[in-house]
Design an enzyme around this catalytic site. Structure first.
Site, PDB file in Angstrom:
ATOM      1  N   MET A   1       0.847  -1.170   0.000  1.00 33.97           N
ATOM      2  CA  MET A   1       0.000   0.000   0.000  1.00 33.97           C
ATOM      3  C   MET A   1       0.895   1.237   0.000  1.00 33.97           C
ATOM      4  O   MET A   1       1.654   1.462   0.926  1.00 33.97           O
ATOM      5  CB  MET A   1      -0.910  -0.063   1.221  1.00 33.97           C
ATOM      6  CG  MET A   1      -1.242   1.224   1.863  1.00 33.97           C
ATOM      7  SD  MET A   1      -2.252   1.184   3.357  1.00 33.97           S
ATOM      8  CE  MET A   1      -1.874  -0.303   4.175  1.00 33.97           C
ATOM      9  N   PRO A   2       0.833   2.056  -1.059  1.00 31.37           N
ATOM     10  CA  PRO A   2       1.628   3.281  -1.103  1.00 31.37           C
ATOM     11  C   PRO A   2       1.132   4.307  -0.083  1.00 31.37           C
ATOM     12  O   PRO A   2      -0.071   4.512   0.073  1.00 31.37           O
ATOM     13  CB  PRO A   2       1.412   3.799  -2.525  1.00 31.37           C
ATOM     14  CG  PRO A   2       0.870   2.645  -3.297  1.00 31.37           C
ATOM     15  CD  PRO A   2       0.146   1.799  -2.311  1.00 31.37           C
ATOM     16  N   ILE A   3       2.085   4.932   0.598  1.00 27.85           N
ATOM     17  CA  ILE A   3       1.787   6.021   1.523  1.00 27.85           C
ATOM     18  C   ILE A   3       2.581   7.234   1.047  1.00 27.85           C
ATOM     19  O   ILE A   3       3.804   7.177   0.939  1.00 27.85           O
ATOM     20  CB  ILE A   3       2.167   5.671   2.970  1.00 27.85           C
ATOM     21  CG1 ILE A   3       1.408   4.429   3.421  1.00 27.85           C
ATOM     22  CG2 ILE A   3       1.896   6.854   3.890  1.00 27.85           C
ATOM     23  CD1 ILE A   3       1.861   3.890   4.769  1.00 27.85           C
TER      24      ILE A   3
END
Length: 69
Positions: free
Chosen positions: A1-3
């Protein structure tokens, strides 16, 4: 999951911040081939008294710009 974490000077309208969040999300979906619900965006708003360039805070820059008008 990109943050994605972005630091900006405070004071921008909510519409502009939402537009940035949407644009970052859309770009990440395309670049990383992920779903939008997998993308997290964190905007860190810094008071203009705590944000400086070349030793001059944004608040000081605003004061100087106002004084020169």
């Amino acid at each position: 999951m990109p943050i994605i974490s972005v630091t900006i000077a405070e004071g921008r309208p909510v519409e502009k911040r939402r537009a940035l969040i949407k644009a970052l999300t859309d770009a990440t979906v395309i670049a990383f081939d992920v779903r939008p619900d997998q993308v997290r965006v964190i905007l860190n708003e810094v008071p203009i008294d705590n944000y400086a360039v070349a030793g001059v805070t944004f608040a000081e820059q605003a004061s100087l710009a106002g004084a020169s008008k």
